[in-house]
Design an enzyme around this catalytic site. Sequence first.
Site, mmCIF file in Angstrom:
data_model
loop_
_atom_site.group_PDB
_atom_site.id
_atom_site.type_symbol
_atom_site.label_atom_id
_atom_site.label_comp_id
_atom_site.label_asym_id
_atom_site.label_seq_id
_atom_site.Cartn_x
_atom_site.Cartn_y
_atom_site.Cartn_z
ATOM 1 N N LYS A 22 -32.752 16.891 38.966
ATOM 2 C CA LYS A 22 -31.456 16.220 39.134
ATOM 3 C C LYS A 22 -31.132 16.055 40.620
ATOM 4 C CE LYS A 22 -27.575 18.810 38.979
ATOM 5 N NZ LYS A 22 -26.694 18.667 40.142
ATOM 6 N N ASN A 23 -31.324 17.148 41.372
ATOM 7 C CA ASN A 23 -30.908 17.115 42.774
ATOM 8 C C ASN A 23 -31.795 16.216 43.634
ATOM 9 O OD1 ASN A 23 -28.889 18.805 42.062
ATOM 10 N ND2 ASN A 23 -29.661 20.621 43.117
ATOM 11 N N ARG A 92 -20.349 16.111 42.924
ATOM 12 C CA ARG A 92 -20.356 16.348 44.364
ATOM 13 C C ARG A 92 -21.267 15.334 45.074
ATOM 14 N NH1 ARG A 92 -18.619 19.048 48.997
ATOM 15 N NH2 ARG A 92 -20.385 19.666 50.253
ATOM 16 N N CYS A 116 -18.887 20.972 40.445
ATOM 17 C CA CYS A 116 -18.535 22.292 39.913
ATOM 18 C C CYS A 116 -17.665 23.044 40.913
ATOM 19 C CB CYS A 116 -19.799 23.109 39.663
ATOM 20 S SG CYS A 116 -20.699 22.614 38.206
ATOM 21 N N ARG A 121 -15.961 23.310 48.925
ATOM 22 C CA ARG A 121 -17.162 22.527 49.247
ATOM 23 C C ARG A 121 -16.753 21.405 50.188
ATOM 24 N NH1 ARG A 121 -20.640 21.912 43.757
ATOM 25 N NH2 ARG A 121 -22.373 21.699 45.207
ATOM 26 N N PRO A 122 -16.496 21.778 51.459
ATOM 27 C CA PRO A 122 -16.037 20.760 52.402
ATOM 28 C C PRO A 122 -17.118 19.727 52.681
ATOM 29 C CG PRO A 122 -16.437 22.857 53.527
ATOM 30 C CD PRO A 122 -16.711 23.082 52.082
ATOM 31 N N ILE A 123 -16.693 18.605 53.275
ATOM 32 C CA ILE A 123 -17.667 17.560 53.628
ATOM 33 C C ILE A 123 -17.647 17.312 55.133
ATOM 34 C CG2 ILE A 123 -17.807 16.403 51.381
ATOM 35 C CD1 ILE A 123 -15.768 14.346 52.513
ATOM 36 N N ASP A 124 -17.169 18.340 55.886
ATOM 37 C CA ASP A 124 -17.051 18.151 57.330
ATOM 38 C C ASP A 124 -18.387 17.796 57.999
ATOM 39 O OD1 ASP A 124 -17.563 20.833 56.442
ATOM 40 O OD2 ASP A 124 -17.467 21.490 58.529
ATOM 41 N N LEU A 125 -19.481 18.383 57.519
ATOM 42 C CA LEU A 125 -20.783 18.112 58.153
ATOM 43 C C LEU A 125 -21.238 16.672 57.873
ATOM 44 C CD1 LEU A 125 -22.579 21.491 57.369
ATOM 45 C CD2 LEU A 125 -21.652 20.742 59.563
ATOM 46 N N ASP A 306 -28.836 28.268 43.233
ATOM 47 C CA ASP A 306 -28.772 27.727 41.866
ATOM 48 C C ASP A 306 -29.510 28.601 40.852
ATOM 49 O OD1 ASP A 306 -27.300 25.657 42.824
ATOM 50 O OD2 ASP A 306 -28.839 24.118 42.606
ATOM 51 N N ILE A 328 -24.396 31.377 49.867
ATOM 52 C CA ILE A 328 -24.227 29.926 50.032
ATOM 53 C C ILE A 328 -22.844 29.464 49.575
ATOM 54 C CG2 ILE A 328 -25.202 27.636 49.526
ATOM 55 C CD1 ILE A 328 -27.152 29.418 51.054
ATOM 56 N N ARG A 398 -24.797 18.295 32.569
ATOM 57 C CA ARG A 398 -24.879 17.713 33.919
ATOM 58 C C ARG A 398 -26.258 17.949 34.528
ATOM 59 N NH1 ARG A 398 -20.621 19.451 37.917
ATOM 60 N NH2 ARG A 398 -21.967 18.019 39.036
HETATM 61 C C1 UD1 Z 1 -26.859 20.991 46.965
HETATM 62 C C2 UD1 Z 1 -27.240 21.008 45.496
HETATM 63 C C3 UD1 Z 1 -26.684 22.259 44.837
HETATM 64 C C4 UD1 Z 1 -27.133 23.502 45.589
HETATM 65 C C5 UD1 Z 1 -26.801 23.385 47.065
HETATM 66 C C6 UD1 Z 1 -27.355 24.529 47.885
HETATM 67 C C7 UD1 Z 1 -27.311 18.662 44.941
HETATM 68 C C8 UD1 Z 1 -26.731 17.543 44.164
HETATM 69 N N1 UD1 Z 1 -26.676 19.842 44.865
HETATM 70 O O1 UD1 Z 1 -25.437 20.935 47.031
HETATM 71 O O2 UD1 Z 1 -27.178 22.287 43.497
HETATM 72 O O3 UD1 Z 1 -26.462 24.614 45.059
HETATM 73 O O4 UD1 Z 1 -27.362 22.163 47.596
HETATM 74 O O5 UD1 Z 1 -28.731 24.614 47.727
HETATM 75 O O6 UD1 Z 1 -28.344 18.522 45.562
HETATM 76 N N2 UD1 Z 1 -20.906 22.881 53.562
HETATM 77 C C9 UD1 Z 1 -19.923 22.757 54.509
HETATM 78 N N3 UD1 Z 1 -19.658 21.500 54.989
HETATM 79 C C10 UD1 Z 1 -20.332 20.392 54.565
HETATM 80 C C11 UD1 Z 1 -21.353 20.555 53.602
HETATM 81 C C12 UD1 Z 1 -21.619 21.813 53.111
HETATM 82 O O7 UD1 Z 1 -19.296 23.728 54.906
HETATM 83 O O8 UD1 Z 1 -20.030 19.296 55.051
HETATM 84 C C13 UD1 Z 1 -21.185 24.226 52.994
HETATM 85 C C14 UD1 Z 1 -20.840 24.288 51.505
HETATM 86 O O9 UD1 Z 1 -19.491 24.528 51.292
HETATM 87 C C15 UD1 Z 1 -21.719 25.415 51.032
HETATM 88 C C16 UD1 Z 1 -22.953 25.274 51.918
HETATM 89 O O10 UD1 Z 1 -22.559 24.489 53.043
HETATM 90 O O11 UD1 Z 1 -21.095 26.639 51.274
HETATM 91 C C17 UD1 Z 1 -24.141 24.622 51.218
HETATM 92 O O12 UD1 Z 1 -23.786 23.330 50.819
HETATM 93 P P1 UD1 Z 1 -24.840 22.140 50.726
HETATM 94 O O13 UD1 Z 1 -26.172 22.619 51.178
HETATM 95 O O14 UD1 Z 1 -24.251 20.961 51.396
HETATM 96 O O15 UD1 Z 1 -24.881 21.917 49.173
HETATM 97 P P2 UD1 Z 1 -24.721 20.565 48.390
HETATM 98 O O16 UD1 Z 1 -25.493 19.486 49.067
HETATM 99 O O17 UD1 Z 1 -23.308 20.338 48.045
#
Ligand code: UD1
Length: 417
Positions: A22-23, A92, A116, A121-125, A306, A328, A398
């Site tokens: 899926k990912n 997400r 979920c 789960r911020p998107i700042d990055l 996961d 994480i 999902r």
């Molecule tokens: C992806 C996977 C998810 C997996 C995760 C970690 C998909 C669709 N989902 O989620 O199944 O659990 O990787 O292996 O591929 N973070 C920030 N700011 C950001 C982005 C992330 O602080 O802009 C933090 C998140 O809150 C979290 C950590 O970084 O604590 C890891 O997130 P990230 O690696 O981005 O996971 P996803 O891509 O959301």
Amino acid sequence: MSKLLIDGGRILGGEAKIQGSKNSALPILAASLLSKGESVFFDCPFLSDIDTSVKILRYLGCSVKRSGHTLIVDTKGLNRDDIPENMMRLMRSSIIYAGALLAATGKARLTFPGGCEIGPRPIDLHISSLKRLGAEITERHGELTFKAPKGLKGAHIALSFPSVGATENIIIAASKANGTTVITNAAREPEITDLADYLNACGASVHGAGEGTVIIDGRENLRPANHSIIPDRIVAATLMSASAVTGSEILLDGVIKSHLDAIIPCFEQAGCKVEFEKQKMKIRAPQKLKSLGLIRTTPFPGFPTDAQAPLMAVAAVSEGITVFSENIFESRYKHVGEFIRLGADIKVEGKVAVVDGVKKLYSAPLCAKDLRGSAALAVAALAAEGTTEIDTTEYLERGYEDLEVVLSSLGASVKKV
Ligand code: UD1
């Protein structure tokens, strides 16, 4: 709302094919927007998150056809740059369309993504990285507008954390940017490599995927390509857990060993024997499992967050103490309360969970609260005495294609009602 009814205590056997990841599929489907024409994707699992992606692509004007596990995406009709909130909220991964639409149309209008609830789960990055590539980003009443009317520009992006999604967004956006982009502290997950393989087949130039530094030379034009999605390593870990808790031997077809390097030693520590022949894995579990020791979730190549919940089901019935450290996501122990209903002995303090394995679990009505947690409850129920009913299996849908069918084919008693 569907429920799973699982009669525990059956020994499993036989072979199961591991579904496509899926990912991997989600960012790759978004990346199809970068080339005009028909891309064909093999091994796309039947999942509600994939359906959401298909809905988004169709909303954007693309044609998407499914034939079994093959998805044919034709992007010639792409005629929009916005995604409605009701679609964004479903998962997400919808945030990946920011980079994809920016690269394809120079604009993206989205809202904050859903997914979920496993902690903030911020998107700042994602935002700061797309800004580094030259996107102008504004937020108003929850709507995010990304603009790059003159195209994106290559940049050096040092990620403060190797976010999987942010790395994917940058790779996708940078593939059509003007100049070279260098990502340092990039995520190294196999799904990143799969995305890069697809983009490179389209004529992109992505080097170093799977390593900490990824270099992308932007290309003006990409062409569509055919691509097979890699097998889902988390589904493999879930079925390995099912074998372990039932003391069974099963064969898993379509497993890439290097994707499971951090997971296999945990099963071996518990006393399981794991053997490979090409892409087939045999796992044989002992009658009595030993504790799994200390499991720390970290970015790849470390132990994946996961797989934490499914392996906790194994720890729950293993002799001795297993300690989990979840590094994480903040709220990723929502399954613990449900495990305790089954008779598990688990204590959580912040990011640490201490599991003292019990001899037996007993059935109870359970409520799934997130995707991986719901699969973990199904695994625990296989080991529990009596019939366990698990509510809200839409989480399961999902990420797991017909888990009840797969487990039943291995000899478990699982019904979806
Ligand atoms: C992806 C996977 C998810 C997996 C995760 C970690 C998909 C669709 N989902 O989620 O199944 O659990 O990787 O292996 O591929 N973070 C920030 N700011 C950001 C982005 C992330 O602080 O802009 C933090 C998140 O809150 C979290 C950590 O970084 O604590 C890891 O997130 P990230 O690696 O981005 O996971 P996803 O891509 O959301």
